[in-house]
Each structure stands twice: as C-alpha cells, then as structure tokens.
Design an enzyme around this catalytic site. Sequence first.
Site, PDB file in Angstrom:
ATOM      1  N   CYS A   1      -4.787   2.252   1.670  1.00 20.70           N
ATOM      2  CA  CYS A   1      -4.977   0.786   1.501  1.00 20.70           C
ATOM      3  C   CYS A   1      -4.893   0.295   3.349  1.00 20.70           C
ATOM      4  CB  CYS A   1      -3.745   0.255   1.099  1.00 20.70           C
ATOM      5  SG  CYS A   1      -3.830  -1.555   0.783  1.00 20.70           S
TER       6      CYS A   1
ATOM      7  N   ARG B   1      -4.902 -12.834  -3.023  1.00 27.29           N
ATOM      8  CA  ARG B   1      -4.319 -10.902  -3.010  1.00 27.29           C
ATOM      9  C   ARG B   1      -5.182 -10.726  -4.317  1.00 27.29           C
ATOM     10  NH1 ARG B   1      -1.704  -9.957   0.871  1.00 27.29           N
ATOM     11  NH2 ARG B   1      -1.414  -7.415   0.435  1.00 27.29           N
TER      12      ARG B   1
ATOM     13  N   HIS C   1      -2.503   2.896  -4.759  1.00 21.97           N
ATOM     14  CA  HIS C   1      -1.007   2.934  -4.084  1.00 21.97           C
ATOM     15  C   HIS C   1      -0.244   3.436  -5.705  1.00 21.97           C
ATOM     16  CE1 HIS C   1      -0.712   0.536  -0.312  1.00 21.97           C
ATOM     17  NE2 HIS C   1      -1.145  -0.690  -0.689  1.00 21.97           N
TER      18      HIS C   1
HETATM   19  N1  GLN Z   1      -2.475  -5.625   4.932  1.00 21.50           N
HETATM   20  C1  GLN Z   1      -3.488  -5.627   4.232  1.00 21.50           C
HETATM   21  C2  GLN Z   1      -3.982  -5.836   3.422  1.00 21.50           C
HETATM   22  O1  GLN Z   1      -3.278  -6.800   3.364  1.00 21.50           O
HETATM   23  C3  GLN Z   1      -3.142  -4.015   3.766  1.00 21.50           C
HETATM   24  C4  GLN Z   1      -2.453  -3.926   2.510  1.00 21.50           C
HETATM   25  C5  GLN Z   1      -1.333  -2.437   2.057  1.00 21.50           C
HETATM   26  O2  GLN Z   1      -1.356  -1.652   2.645  1.00 21.50           O
HETATM   27  N2  GLN Z   1      -0.905  -2.794   0.579  1.00 21.50           N
HETATM   28  O3  GLN Z   1      -4.747  -6.506   2.792  1.00 21.50           O
END
Ligand code: GLN
Length: 250
Positions: free
Chosen positions: A93, A127, A194
């Site tokens: 990520c 998101r 993840h």
């Molecule tokens: N900050 C990055 C995003 O929001 C990565 C997030 C993460 O590592 N879960 O895309």
Amino acid sequence: MRISVGHLYPGYLNIYADRGNIAVLERRAALRGHALEVRPIGIGEQPDLAGFDLLYVGGGQDREQALVAPDLVERAEAIQSANASGVALLAVCGGYQLLGRSYRGRDGSVMPGVGLFPHETVAGTARMIGDVLLECELEDGETRELAGFENHIGRTLLDPGAAPLGRVLFGFGNDGESGLEGCRVGRAIGTYLHGPLLPRNPWLADWLLAQALAHSSNGEPITLEPLADRLEASAFRVAAERARKRGGQR
Ligand code: GLN
C-alpha cells in the site's frame, strides 16, 4: 540458510498490522530450518541494501508517507540496483505507492517515489475500502488466488506493459477501473492488500521466501517442502468469501 531481511521504516509504515508479514516469513522459514534475520532500517540509516535477500516496506497514512518519502527517494538507486541483482521485495500500500515514480496525496502535495515500479499514484476523492480477491499468474504459468483487505485513497496507474500482481475478481485494486491490482518487477511485488497479507496467502509467503533463498544461495532455485497450512487455508476461505459477498466482480 540465513535469510537477511531489511525492514524499511517499521516505526512509520506499519498500518493494519503489516508487521505480521514479517512474523509469517520468520515462522515459515524456521519450519524449514532456515533463519530469518530482520534488520529495521530507519530514517538516515544507511545499510547496504544489496546485502539483504529481501526488502520489506509496509503501508501508512499520507502523513507518515510524507515523513519517510525524502529519505526513501535517496535510496532509489540502491533499491533499483538491489532489485536488478535479485534481491526480493514486498511493498504494501503506502510503501507500494512510494516505490513508484510519485504519489500526489490528498492535500495535492507530490511525494517523490523510488521509480522501481512503473506507475504513478494520485489521491482520488473516495477511499477504496474492503476485502479483495485477486487471480494471479506468476512465472510458473499456474493461476492462484490472493485475498486481502484494501484501504486507500490513492489511485495507482500502471504504465502500459507493466506487470500487475493480479486481476481483480472482487474489490477495487490499483485504481477501481483497470481491473488490475499491484505490480511486479523481477522478484519485487507491490500490492494494496493488507490484512496482513501473508498469513492468509501462504503460497505468496513461500514464493517470497524462495526468491530470498535463491538470492542468498547466489541464484540456485530452492524448493520449500509444503506445510499443512490448515489454519492459513481457512483464513483464506473466510477472506475470499467476504470479498465475494462484497461483489464488484470484474
Ligand atoms: N495513504 C495512502 C492512501 O490512502 C496509503 C494508505 C495505506 O497504506 N493503507 O492511499
């Protein structure tokens, strides 16, 4: 055999228990009689990255990414030459985003990237969150599935011809449009998954261990005897089922 792992920025990029990926690699190596030696690499520390058999970087929020990006980009040449010399790598990520050319975060600021993966990332408006199921094809031609959890606002656009980690069966993936997830360059894998990723995807953990062992033994391919993996298989089934229920099949 000894497998040397460089864990980049564990104090900053460790969201969603990504550290659990290291614990899985340690355990699966030990069950085959190999020893994993993990060295944390913090901001300003300068170990020789080519001396590791595997490099690992986890995920993080934009804030933590911005804190490490200037230090990470200083390592661009070292990371690229480590990859070219067969060092394995797993980036999850936020770490995956910063190993591309750049990540433009939610506030519009552009974080420079390492340029290992042929992609760029731009923060979108919504998101992308939820369980993901991928279909992957590594070099042996066999297709396998990967299940994980994604939570990112970044949309990662692969260059034409770039190798994804897999095709999205359920979930968003790199950008919610292309139907692709992750990226591969040689023995380096980047992904949004993840969970942590490896406990529920033992085949990928063993693939990474085999690459790291091959590097450690100067290129000799190493086969790992299979493990029972009953718990891992049921963890995969639960995660895959959650992704299927989420829908969004490509
Ligand atoms: N900050 C990055 C995003 O929001 C990565 C997030 C993460 O590592 N879960 O895309």
